[in-house]
Design a protein around this motif. Structure first.
Motif, PDB file in Angstrom:
ATOM      1  N   ALA A   1    -103.453  90.946 -10.620  1.00 32.15           N
ATOM      2  CA  ALA A   1    -104.794  91.123 -11.190  1.00 32.15           C
ATOM      3  C   ALA A   1    -105.285  89.835 -11.852  1.00 32.15           C
ATOM      4  O   ALA A   1    -106.484  89.531 -11.840  1.00 32.15           O
ATOM      5  N   SER A   2    -104.367  89.068 -12.416  1.00 35.62           N
ATOM      6  CA  SER A   2    -104.789  87.826 -13.094  1.00 35.62           C
ATOM      7  C   SER A   2    -105.500  86.876 -12.140  1.00 35.62           C
ATOM      8  O   SER A   2    -106.406  86.148 -12.539  1.00 35.62           O
TER       9      SER A   2
ATOM     10  N   THR B   1    -104.956  97.954 -21.493  1.00 32.19           N
ATOM     11  CA  THR B   1    -103.537  98.267 -21.590  1.00 32.19           C
ATOM     12  C   THR B   1    -102.929  97.749 -22.897  1.00 32.19           C
ATOM     13  O   THR B   1    -101.931  98.267 -23.375  1.00 32.19           O
TER      14      THR B   1
ATOM     15  N   ASP C   1    -111.893  95.907 -14.173  1.00 30.91           N
ATOM     16  CA  ASP C   1    -110.447  95.741 -14.059  1.00 30.91           C
ATOM     17  C   ASP C   1    -109.797  97.120 -14.204  1.00 30.91           C
ATOM     18  O   ASP C   1    -109.770  97.695 -15.290  1.00 30.91           O
TER      19      ASP C   1
ATOM     20  N   GLN D   1     -98.417  97.622 -10.058  1.00 26.44           N
ATOM     21  CA  GLN D   1     -97.168  97.846 -10.801  1.00 26.44           C
ATOM     22  C   GLN D   1     -97.326  98.805 -11.970  1.00 26.44           C
ATOM     23  O   GLN D   1     -96.469  98.874 -12.831  1.00 26.44           O
ATOM     24  N   LYS D   2     -98.428  99.551 -12.001  1.00 24.88           N
ATOM     25  CA  LYS D   2     -98.616 100.519 -13.087  1.00 24.88           C
ATOM     26  C   LYS D   2     -98.621 101.945 -12.516  1.00 24.88           C
ATOM     27  O   LYS D   2     -97.583 102.415 -12.111  1.00 24.88           O
TER      28      LYS D   2
HETATM   29  C1  LIG Z   1    -101.317  94.587 -16.367  1.00 25.24           C
HETATM   30  C2  LIG Z   1    -102.745  94.253 -16.414  1.00 25.24           C
HETATM   31  C3  LIG Z   1    -103.245  93.042 -15.911  1.00 25.24           C
HETATM   32  C4  LIG Z   1    -102.355  91.947 -15.396  1.00 25.24           C
HETATM   33  O1  LIG Z   1    -101.845  92.228 -14.137  1.00 25.24           O
HETATM   34  P1  LIG Z   1    -101.028  91.097 -13.354  1.00 25.24           P
HETATM   35  O2  LIG Z   1    -100.786  91.725 -12.034  1.00 25.24           O
HETATM   36  O3  LIG Z   1     -99.784  90.852 -14.144  1.00 25.24           O
HETATM   37  O4  LIG Z   1    -101.870  89.894 -13.296  1.00 25.24           O
HETATM   38  C5  LIG Z   1    -104.595  92.840 -15.940  1.00 25.24           C
HETATM   39  N1  LIG Z   1    -105.434  93.750 -16.444  1.00 25.24           N
HETATM   40  C6  LIG Z   1    -104.999  94.921 -16.948  1.00 25.24           C
HETATM   41  C7  LIG Z   1    -105.975  95.901 -17.487  1.00 25.24           C
HETATM   42  C8  LIG Z   1    -103.635  95.202 -16.951  1.00 25.24           C
HETATM   43  O5  LIG Z   1    -103.197  96.367 -17.446  1.00 25.24           O
END
Ligand SMILES: *Cc1c(COP(=O)(O)O)cnc(C)c1O
Length: 363
Positions: A75-76, A144, A163, A186-187
């Motif tokens: 996501a980054s 998060t 996001d 991964q969540k």
């Molecule tokens: C975990 C998270 C991210 C980061 O995700 P990555 O895959 O580690 O870059 C970004 N935004 C939210 C809301 C998150 O929970």
């Protein structure tokens, strides 16, 4: 301190990310080991990508014209990609925690963009950007870092970028209210990190195509390149095939469970157990004051100063219950409990029993 075994949850993973991977998904991964180590340009992996795309579209009742785009970087990477590829002149951000702040910072530092508008709320409350002259409005569906859930709706004239990393697969959303709803798996999706996925509207794709004709964009950050590859069920560079297989298993499980509404119910059941536990004890208080902003996937609970949360967390860890730490920079005497799709509600109930056991012996 040893917690009596009969109180312990079956699975002690309550992290907010990366989070519990279902053992059944790992079994599926092993059963498909024939695909691992094979070309991502050949049918077996491309069909896997295609199944992930079509199951995501089904799970979200994706509107006509939208498409599922994916690539490497998590996501980054999307924050940098959107900074290069989707913001035309200036963005507006709702900042209410560390993740929503990072996108605002990426935009602010870009020399080719104007100063972004930032609506900021203190940790524990919610901020959605107000409509102004920005051409992108951005915030997180679920922060998060604080356990705050935000509404998703269209803001202003431009593109709405949300996001959904910790919300996707756990909180319902109307995709038509967004132009880019992006996440990493991964969540709630119970996979591994490293990949990003997004539902993109025709307006988002059209914007990226226009910007790409006039601005230098590093290839990894060019959204049009990601779109072109995704349309061929590929990624620009080599993806983690294991991550895709785990994601595929989770998507099938979610659809079998009854779809997004059913999964969202399950998460809500789990987080309600945590919030009710906090309400029932004087020493515990939900960090998020407004009940409607309390996340149904990440529950943050402040503990009374007489109880050392770090000690409680370390006792839990010694007993196999891991990752209930607060977000590191928040610096609160807090528990943060991931109530994602894969977590069994009965395990959340067991966790609260374990908390009672440990905390009673802390004073
Ligand atoms: C975990 C998270 C991210 C980061 O995700 P990555 O895959 O580690 O870059 C970004 N935004 C939210 C809301 C998150 O929970």
């Amino acid at each position: 301190m040893q917690i009596p075994p009969h109180l312990l949850p079956q699975d002690g993973r309550f992290g907010s990310g990366p989070a519990k991977v279902r053992p059944e998904a790992l079994d599926y991964l092993v059963s498909r080991s024939d695909v691992l180590g094979t070309s991502h340009r050949k049918p077996p992996v491309r069909e896997l990508v295609g199944r992930v795309q079509s199951m995501l579209a089904e799970l979200y009742a994706m509107p006509d014209g939208y498409e599922v785009v994916l690539g490497n970087g998590g996501a980054s990477l999307v924050w940098d990609m959107a900074t290069f590829s989707l913001i035309e002149e200036k963005s507006a951000h709702g900042v209410f925690g560390e993740f929503s702040r990072k996108f605002a910072e990426a935009s602010r530092k870009a020399p080719f963009l104007g100063e972004p508008d930032v609506d900021e709320a203190p940790a524990g409350s919610v901020a959605v950007p107000s409509a102004g002259d920005a051409d992108v409005h951005a915030w997180a569906h679920n922060e998060t870092s604080t356990g705050v859930m935000a509404p998703v709706r269209r803001v202003g004239e431009g593109l709405t970028l949300v996001d959904g990393t910790s919300a996707a697969g756990g909180i319902e959303v109307e995709l038509a209210d967004t132009d880019l709803y992006y996440f990493a798996p991964q969540k709630n999706f119970s996979s591994d990190g490293g990949l990003w996925l997004a539902f993109a509207s025709p307006a988002a794709v059209e914007r990226a195509e226009r910007i790409a004709t006039g601005r230098w964009i590093p290839q990894m950050l060019d959204f049009t390149t990601a779109v072109a590859n995704s349309r061929k069920q590929q990624t620009l560079n080599t993806p983690s095939i294991a991550t895709l297989l785990l994601l595929e298993a989770q998507l099938r499980w979610m659809l079998d469970l009854g779809g997004l509404a059913a999964v969202a119910d399950r998460c809500r059941t789990s987080s309600d157990i945590v919030y009710r536990w906090a309400d029932a004890h004087d020493f515990a208080t939900p960090f998020v004051e407004d009940p409607s902003a309390r996340s149904s996937v990440v529950a943050t609970i402040d503990l009374d100063a007489s109880i050392d949360a770090a000690y409680v967390i370390s006792v839990l860890r010694d007993n196999g219950i891991v990752d209930v730490d607060p977000y590191r920079s928040l610096g609160r005497n807090q528990l943060r409990i991931g109530c994602y799709a894969s977590v069994e509600p009965s395990d959340v109930a067991a966790l609260t029993d374990c908390l009672n056991y440990v905390i009673e012996r802390c004073h």
